[in-house]
Scaffold this active site. Structure first.
Site, PDB file in Angstrom:
ATOM      1  N   LYS A   9       0.860  -1.183   0.000  1.00 60.71           N
ATOM      2  CA  LYS A   9       0.000   0.000   0.000  1.00 60.71           C
ATOM      3  C   LYS A   9       0.894   1.228   0.000  1.00 60.71           C
ATOM      4  CE  LYS A   9      -1.472   3.034   2.618  1.00 60.71           C
ATOM      5  NZ  LYS A   9      -1.575   4.184   1.682  1.00 60.71           N
ATOM      6  N   GLY A  48      -4.472   3.299  -1.931  1.00 59.34           N
ATOM      7  CA  GLY A  48      -5.661   3.741  -1.204  1.00 59.34           C
ATOM      8  C   GLY A  48      -5.281   4.434   0.079  1.00 59.34           C
ATOM      9  N   GLY A  52      -4.837   5.157   4.137  1.00 56.71           N
ATOM     10  CA  GLY A  52      -4.351   4.367   5.248  1.00 56.71           C
ATOM     11  C   GLY A  52      -5.454   3.827   6.125  1.00 56.71           C
ATOM     12  N   VAL A  87      -7.291   0.931   3.245  1.00 55.47           N
ATOM     13  CA  VAL A  87      -6.421  -0.156   2.766  1.00 55.47           C
ATOM     14  C   VAL A  87      -5.413  -0.560   3.845  1.00 55.47           C
ATOM     15  CG1 VAL A  87      -4.733  -0.834   1.019  1.00 55.47           C
ATOM     16  CG2 VAL A  87      -6.705   0.562   0.370  1.00 55.47           C
ATOM     17  N   GLY A  88      -4.763   0.431   4.454  1.00 57.03           N
ATOM     18  CA  GLY A  88      -3.800   0.128   5.507  1.00 57.03           C
ATOM     19  C   GLY A  88      -4.448  -0.556   6.694  1.00 57.03           C
ATOM     20  N   GLU A 105       9.309   2.358  10.847  1.00 60.09           N
ATOM     21  CA  GLU A 105      10.288   3.451  10.742  1.00 60.09           C
ATOM     22  C   GLU A 105       9.488   4.740  10.790  1.00 60.09           C
ATOM     23  OE1 GLU A 105      11.807   6.461   9.635  1.00 60.09           O
ATOM     24  OE2 GLU A 105      12.315   5.693   7.648  1.00 60.09           O
ATOM     25  N   CYS A 136      13.312  11.816   6.881  1.00 59.24           N
ATOM     26  CA  CYS A 136      13.337  11.409   8.278  1.00 59.24           C
ATOM     27  C   CYS A 136      14.735  11.492   8.865  1.00 59.24           C
ATOM     28  CB  CYS A 136      12.778   9.998   8.430  1.00 59.24           C
ATOM     29  SG  CYS A 136      13.481   8.796   7.287  1.00 59.24           S
ATOM     30  N   GLU A 162       9.108  16.988  14.831  1.00 60.14           N
ATOM     31  CA  GLU A 162       9.547  16.797  13.446  1.00 60.14           C
ATOM     32  C   GLU A 162       8.733  17.711  12.531  1.00 60.14           C
ATOM     33  OE1 GLU A 162      10.869  13.068  10.700  1.00 60.14           O
ATOM     34  OE2 GLU A 162       8.914  12.902  11.674  1.00 60.14           O
TER      35      GLU A 162
END
Length: 484
Positions: free
Chosen positions: A181, A212, A214, A217-218, A256, A290, A390
């Site tokens: 995904k 798709g 998150g 689909v996730g 991650e 990142c 971040e």
């Protein structure tokens, strides 16, 4: 083949209505459509039909069928597939780079190396596969490393080709089948990649791709009992939800989740070399990385020397057209990301940090796109929001320290621990400092890479490691057979 064109609003744009399931491009069951916006000018360049739970379940079923045979494949069979994947993806390097520049706004001087790094992950995993001992025996005991099963790979938008290839290479090397995904914001890049990988003549169902959201689909990948493993790159919040929701079906997870990476400039550093290196670390991928070294820790005794050198060195970090090889910083990926970065620049000013370079607002002449001014703050305290959170944009915080021990303390005073750097002349001293930083990777004196070295973080930067052998092991389980 799988990408069409349509005239919408008088403009010719690409349309994508299919997913890649069981070795073929198939029409989406889902019906939600999103626009892909070019970040340099805010114009629609594509429309994408997103997948739903039914598309995801079809992809999982295909991967499950394929695992019945691929899970028993030999080292050599997997190695051959990894080599074919490398050849197939290598044939589209130019197209993959161009797609990253157009859709994401990645500057070409960063985009091409990141695409090449991703493609080379197939060869790195092949080497690691050959080196890894999958079977060990002693007496009447045999221990084997077995593929965990169907793997769900969920990737972010800031280095699409790298994440797809990296995770896919590890899964394939381990003997797993895959449902990918990718970020819906990387749909054009993903389509080029999948078209390329299709040419590798993979076993049907080994690779399945559903584009798709998150939370649709996730979420299906995370809760579906036929998925044994999730490998995710993205935000802390989503990573937490994957760990929590995946626990119901005992998902193995690799996460991650980002960083707030420190660069320690030691007091013996040669500033004419160290300052440009520090800025490269800070502004890589337009700060949307990142690993970006967005906290620069400098000796207070040299601060007055360092500030004018930063101003001067920033002249080389031109902002503008990402397709121009001279451009160092491109646009933010979206209007939402632009607004996020701008809000942090305002917050830094409100917190009392001093703007050394940049500041609020779009750069002159770049008002149409999602461009922000590369910004360097000085007089930053490590407890400020701009130093702890971040930002994911071209914003650097310069923090003064008094002693080496103070520098290490500040570097480690973060919820993150993904990446770090140490810049200095005395290499033994630099190594000593590096060994004290709570970070998954530490580079010394320049941004460097080793495809066999692990990638991943301490603390809120994630769980587990990726890259080559370390990444492959995350897709394996051990089985012991003992005879009486």
């Amino acid at each position: 083949m799988a990408t069409k064109e349509a005239i919408i609003g008088g403009e010719k744009i690409k349309t994508i209505t299919t997913h890649y399931i069981d070795g073929a491009f198939v029409e989406s069951h889902g019906r939600e459509i999103i626009d892909i916006i070019k970040p340099t000018n805010g114009k629609v360049i594509a429309r994408v039909t997103l997948g739903d739970e039914e598309d995801t379940r079809r992809a999982i079923a295909a991967a499950k069928r394929a695992f019945a045979s691929y899970g028993r494949s030999t080292k050599e069979e997997r190695a051959q597939i990894l080599r074919r994947l490398h050849v197939a993806a290598s044939a589209r390097i130019d197209d993959l780079t161009a797609a990253m520049v157009e859709e994401y706004g990645g500057v070409v001087q960063f985009a091409r190396p990141i695409v090449e790094s991703g493609i080379n992950a197939f060869l790195a995993s092949e080497k690691a596969l050959q080196d890894l001992q999958l079977t060990r025996s002693w007496g009447k005991t045999t221990v084997t490393m077995e593929p965990v099963g169907v793997a769900g790979l969920i990737t972010a938008w800031n280095a699409n080709a790298l994440f797809i290839c990296l995770k896919l290479a590890s899964a394939v090397a381990a003997g797993c089948t895959v449902v990918l995904k990718p970020s819906e914001m990387s749909s054009l890049q993903t389509r080029v990649m999948v078209e390329a990988l299709h040419e590798a003549d993979l076993p049907k169902g080994l690779l399945n791709v559903v584009t798709g959201l998150g939370n649709i689909v996730g979420a299906e990948l995370t809760r579906n009992p036929d998925v044994a493993k999730i490998s995710f790159t993205g935000s802390v919040g989503v990573g937490e939800s994957i760990m929590r929701d995946g626990a119901a079906t005992m998902k193995r997870v690799t996460l991650e989740l980002g960083g707030k990476s420190p660069t320690i400039l030691l007091d013996d550093a040669v500033l004419d070399k160290a300052i440009p290196s520090a800025l490269v670390l800070a502004f890589m991928n337009s700060g949307q990385a990142c690993a970006a070294g967005t906290r620069l820790l400098v000796p207070r005794s040299r601060l007055d020397e360092i500030k004018p050198r930063i101003r001067e060195a920033m002249r080389a970090f031109t902002i503008g057209d990402p397709a121009d090889p001279k451009t160092a910083i491109g646009p933010m990926v979206s209007q939402k990301q632009y607004e996020r970065v701008e809000s942090y620049i305002r917050k830094g000013i409100e917190e009392g940090a001093e703007v050394l370079v940049g500041g609020e607002g779009r750069p002159e002449g770049l008002e149409a796109g999602y461009f922000v001014k590369p910004t360097v703050f000085v007089n930053v305290r490590n407890d400020m929001a701009i130093a702890q959170e971040e930002i994911f944009g071209p914003v650097l915080c310069v923090i003064a320290y008094d002693t080496e021990e103070d520098a290490v303390r500040i570097a480690n005073d973060s919820r993150y621990g993904l990446h770090a750097a140490v810049l200095g002349t005395d290499i033994q001293r630099a190594r000593r400092v590096a060994s004290q930083i709570r970070s998954g990777r530490v580079v010394i004196n320049a941004m460097t890479d080793d495809p066999q070295a692990p990638w991943g973080g301490f603390k809120y930067s994630g769980v587990g490691r990726e890259y080559a052998g370390y990444g492959m092991e995350a897709f394996l389980e051990t089985r012991a057979i003992l005879e009486a």
